[in-house]
Design a protein around this motif. Structure first.
Motif, short mmCIF file in Angstrom:
data_model
loop_
_atom_site.label_atom_id
_atom_site.label_comp_id
_atom_site.label_asym_id
_atom_site.label_seq_id
_atom_site.Cartn_x
_atom_site.Cartn_y
_atom_site.Cartn_z
N GLN A 134 13.41 0.46 -12.24
CA GLN A 134 12.64 1.54 -12.61
C GLN A 134 11.90 1.88 -14.05
OE1 GLN A 134 14.33 5.38 -11.81
NE2 GLN A 134 12.25 6.36 -11.77
N PRO A 135 12.38 1.61 -14.92
CA PRO A 135 11.97 1.69 -16.55
C PRO A 135 10.57 0.72 -16.86
CG PRO A 135 14.18 2.10 -16.80
CD PRO A 135 14.06 1.47 -15.20
N TYR A 136 11.47 -0.54 -16.45
CA TYR A 136 10.20 -1.73 -16.25
C TYR A 136 9.04 -1.54 -15.32
CZ TYR A 136 7.99 -6.31 -16.23
OH TYR A 136 7.15 -7.39 -16.05
N LEU A 137 8.83 -0.73 -14.15
CA LEU A 137 7.86 -0.54 -13.05
C LEU A 137 7.20 0.43 -13.77
CD1 LEU A 137 6.35 -0.88 -10.56
CD2 LEU A 137 7.55 0.83 -9.26
N VAL B 50 -6.72 6.17 3.19
CA VAL B 50 -6.69 5.67 3.67
C VAL B 50 -5.84 3.71 4.24
CG1 VAL B 50 -8.62 3.81 6.00
CG2 VAL B 50 -8.99 5.87 4.68
N PRO B 51 -6.01 3.72 3.41
CA PRO B 51 -4.92 1.78 3.21
C PRO B 51 -3.20 2.50 3.56
CG PRO B 51 -6.11 2.15 1.27
CD PRO B 51 -6.40 3.26 1.91
N TYR B 52 -3.21 3.61 3.24
CA TYR B 52 -1.73 4.14 3.21
C TYR B 52 -1.51 4.45 4.59
CZ TYR B 52 3.04 6.76 1.98
OH TYR B 52 4.28 7.14 1.93
N VAL B 53 -2.11 5.35 5.49
CA VAL B 53 -2.07 5.17 6.84
C VAL B 53 -2.60 3.94 7.40
CG1 VAL B 53 -3.18 6.25 8.88
CG2 VAL B 53 -3.13 7.90 6.64
N PHE B 54 -3.62 3.32 7.49
CA PHE B 54 -3.14 1.78 7.62
C PHE B 54 -2.00 1.76 7.51
CE2 PHE B 54 -4.52 -2.78 7.68
CZ PHE B 54 -4.61 -2.94 8.92
N PHE C 167 0.95 -1.67 0.46
CA PHE C 167 -0.18 -0.18 -0.12
C PHE C 167 0.93 1.48 0.10
CE2 PHE C 167 -3.75 -2.38 2.04
CZ PHE C 167 -4.01 -3.21 1.07
N LEU C 168 2.14 1.78 0.23
CA LEU C 168 3.04 2.27 0.78
C LEU C 168 3.36 2.33 -0.75
CD1 LEU C 168 5.25 0.79 3.32
CD2 LEU C 168 3.19 2.69 3.06
N PHE C 169 2.97 2.37 -1.82
CA PHE C 169 3.52 2.67 -3.46
C PHE C 169 2.15 2.39 -4.17
CE2 PHE C 169 5.28 -1.88 -3.17
CZ PHE C 169 4.55 -2.59 -4.18
N SER D 191 5.20 5.25 -7.51
CA SER D 191 6.48 6.13 -7.81
C SER D 191 7.45 5.09 -7.24
CB SER D 191 6.02 7.46 -6.57
OG SER D 191 7.60 7.71 -5.96
N TYR D 192 8.75 4.98 -8.03
CA TYR D 192 9.95 3.90 -7.34
C TYR D 192 10.56 4.07 -6.61
CZ TYR D 192 13.25 1.21 -9.37
OH TYR D 192 14.14 -0.24 -8.51
N SER D 193 10.70 5.52 -6.16
CA SER D 193 11.48 5.89 -5.07
C SER D 193 10.32 4.57 -3.89
CB SER D 193 11.27 7.36 -4.73
OG SER D 193 10.41 8.09 -4.73
N LYS D 194 9.04 5.17 -3.62
CA LYS D 194 8.15 4.43 -3.01
C LYS D 194 8.26 3.64 -3.11
CE LYS D 194 4.53 7.99 -2.25
NZ LYS D 194 3.20 8.57 -2.88
N PHE D 195 8.31 2.33 -4.29
CA PHE D 195 9.23 0.92 -4.20
C PHE D 195 10.37 0.75 -3.06
CE2 PHE D 195 11.15 -2.09 -7.01
CZ PHE D 195 9.87 -3.27 -6.37
N VAL D 196 11.00 1.56 -3.82
CA VAL D 196 12.04 0.90 -3.43
C VAL D 196 12.31 1.19 -1.25
CG1 VAL D 196 14.44 2.01 -2.96
CG2 VAL D 196 14.00 1.82 -5.04
N LEU D 197 11.29 2.64 -1.16
CA LEU D 197 10.93 2.65 0.25
C LEU D 197 10.10 1.13 1.36
CD1 LEU D 197 11.23 4.34 3.18
CD2 LEU D 197 9.38 5.86 2.35
N SER D 198 9.29 1.13 0.23
CA SER D 198 9.06 0.13 1.03
C SER D 198 9.88 -1.34 0.85
CB SER D 198 7.40 -0.24 -0.04
OG SER D 198 6.72 -1.35 -0.07
N SER D 199 10.54 -1.65 -0.16
CA SER D 199 10.94 -2.94 -0.06
C SER D 199 12.42 -2.49 1.43
CB SER D 199 11.77 -3.38 -1.63
OG SER D 199 11.49 -3.28 -2.56
N VAL D 200 12.85 -2.17 1.05
CA VAL D 200 13.81 -1.91 2.36
C VAL D 200 13.40 -1.60 4.44
CG1 VAL D 200 15.51 0.61 3.88
CG2 VAL D 200 15.11 0.14 0.75
N MET D 201 12.15 -1.03 3.88
CA MET D 201 11.65 -1.47 4.97
C MET D 201 11.34 -3.09 5.07
SD MET D 201 8.40 1.45 5.26
CE MET D 201 7.90 0.86 6.42
#
Length: 466
Positions: free
Chosen positions: A162-165, A95-99, A86-88, A173-183
């Motif tokens: 990033q290009p494939y996504l 609501v899903p992002y906050v959840f 949900f983060l990306f 946003s690819y940066s949100k995708f990376v942040l989710s994976s790092v978390m």
């Protein structure tokens, strides 16, 4: 001139002919029925031939496709059904992002509290039973198999560029995708560090498994939250978020990646797993080695008895005694407080898998001399008896208890064994029953039993001098 040889006609059996005729008629009947069925379906012989060729072609194509998939070792994947997604996939104010943020915060907070507690209050036990040690090493393998956040995060990062996504989901946003994976990855290592501390500090088998399962539950809150949302337990808005297109589109391996690049990232993922395994094993081997060598045991303790006195203590002098020649059994007053003082761990002896503590001199807290003095200062006349070597008392583990004993002092006369001395413990004072390896912990469990001709109970203070 050669004569022509005409083969004689073969006489056929009437039964064989009849069987052959019957089989042939049956075959013709089946053929006619098949042709009639094909005509009803609108199929012609040529079409059947074409279908046969087409089927063969499809079969060959499917076999080739399976071979290619197997050679690449890559399969299509979808985004993980987790609140981390949900983060990306959702807007920041939704609501899903906050959840998803709340779920992540709760997981991080609980694992952080567990880590602080393990560091501040946890103590590596002095030693553990063999069953606990075996469970510790099995738990390492179990924890690494249960932990999926680290491999999932690394796998997503290596599979989705990033290009494939952007080509699949331009709005993400690819940066949100990376942040989710790092978390995910940091959550995984927070879980593993907690597991390592729990394993090293455990003294019971079930405690290990219960604590590991509890930590795993905290790590799996994201998956649980997603599943509950999908069942419309937490509202329609969260349920719709779990059924968006992002979780149904297959993300296949990019064709532009070279074989060398694929091999490198594949080996990196495996290397991370074995790096975690090697780190766990190295830490546990160090702890186990130190436990077995007595590294965590106190090198020196201070023992303080109460005011107990045994007025008819039985002393058995050795036959080689110079100070008491010819006297075998003697009766003396034993004041337990006389043996208060420092006891040092014998570096060369253990008993029952635990250390042995030897009484030290009262004057300088050094070991007693192993040789007797050359003269007797109390009887300096010629022919006076010499002094015996002072035999110190000792504390060791025997018969399921820590016992205080002296080699010369007995509870009963020579050649008579008391029921409590069947294990050859020869105790004068003993702790409550324990299976632990820590003398200080056993001493704090309750009163000791002191022998005064009968058993009395009294407090015995034992403190570590380090």
């Amino acid at each position: 001139m050669l004569a022509a040889v005409t083969p004689a006609p073969v006489q056929e059996d009437d039964d064989d002919n009849e069987s052959y005729s019957t089989a042939t008629d049956g075959h013709h009947q089946e053929t006619e029925q098949l042709q009639l069925h094909n005509e009803e379906m609108g199929l012609k012989p040529d079409a059947m031939t074409d279908m046969g060729v087409s089927a063969a072609t499809v079969t060959a194509t499917e076999t080739s496709t399976r071979t290619n998939i197997g050679s690449n070792n890559e399969v299509a994947l979808t985004l993980p059904e987790s609140t981390y997604s949900f983060l990306f996939t959702e807007c920041v104010c939704s609501v899903p992002y906050v959840f998803s943020l709340i779920i992540a915060a709760v997981s991080y907070a609980c694992l952080s509290l567990a880590l602080c507690n393990n560091i501040s209050n946890g103590i590596i036990p002095i030693d553990v039973d063999l069953s606990v040690r075996i469970a510790q090493y099995f738990s390492i393998l179990i924890a690494l198999l249960m932990e999926e956040e680290i491999p999932t995060g690394l796998y997503l990062l290596r599979r989705i560029s990033q290009p494939y996504l952007k080509s699949k989901f331009p709005e993400i946003s690819y940066s949100k995708f990376v942040l989710s994976s790092v978390m995910r990855i940091t959550m995984g290592y927070l879980f593993l560090v907690n597991v390592l501390l729990v394993i090293m500090q455990a003294e019971e088998v079930l405690v290990i498994f219960y604590d590991v399962l509890a930590l795993q539950f905290l790590q799996k809150l994201d998956d649980i939250g997603f599943s509950v949302s999908k069942m419309d337990v937490l509202g329609n808005r969260l349920q719709r978020a779990t059924m968006t297109k992002y979780f149904n589109v297959e993300l296949k391996q990019e064709g532009t990646d070279s074989l060398v690049h694929k091999w490198k990232v594949r080996m990196f993922l495996k290397a991370v797993y074995f790096f975690n395994l090697a780190g766990f094993l190295a830490a546990m081997i160090v702890v186990s080695t130190r436990q077995m060598s007595g590294y965590y045991q106190c090198d020196s303790i201070t023992v303080t008895f109460g005011e107990e006195i045994w007025r008819d203590a039985i002393v058995e002098w050795p036959e080689s005694s110079s100070q008491h020649p010819g006297l075998i059994d003697d009766s003396m007053v034993l004041v337990y407080g006389y043996f208060n003082g420092e006891y040092a761990k014998d570096p060369h002896r253990t008993h029952g898998g635990r250390p042995v503590y030897i009484e030290q001199k009262k004057s300088d807290r050094s070991p007693f001399d192993e040789t007797s003095p050359l003269y007797n200062p109390y009887h300096s006349y010629e022919g006076s008896p010499g002094l015996d070597v002072v035999k110190p008392t000792e504390i060791k583990y025997c018969g399921g208890r820590w016992v205080f004993s002296h080699e010369y002092i007995k509870k009963s006369p020579r050649n008579k064994v008391e029921p409590d001395d069947e294990n050859d413990c020869n105790w004068l004072a003993r702790s409550p029953e324990t299976t632990g390896f820590d003398l200080l912990q056993a001493s704090a469990q309750g009163k000791w039993q002191i022998w005064e001709g009968v058993i009395v109970e009294s407090e015995v203070s034992i403190k570590c001098n380090e």
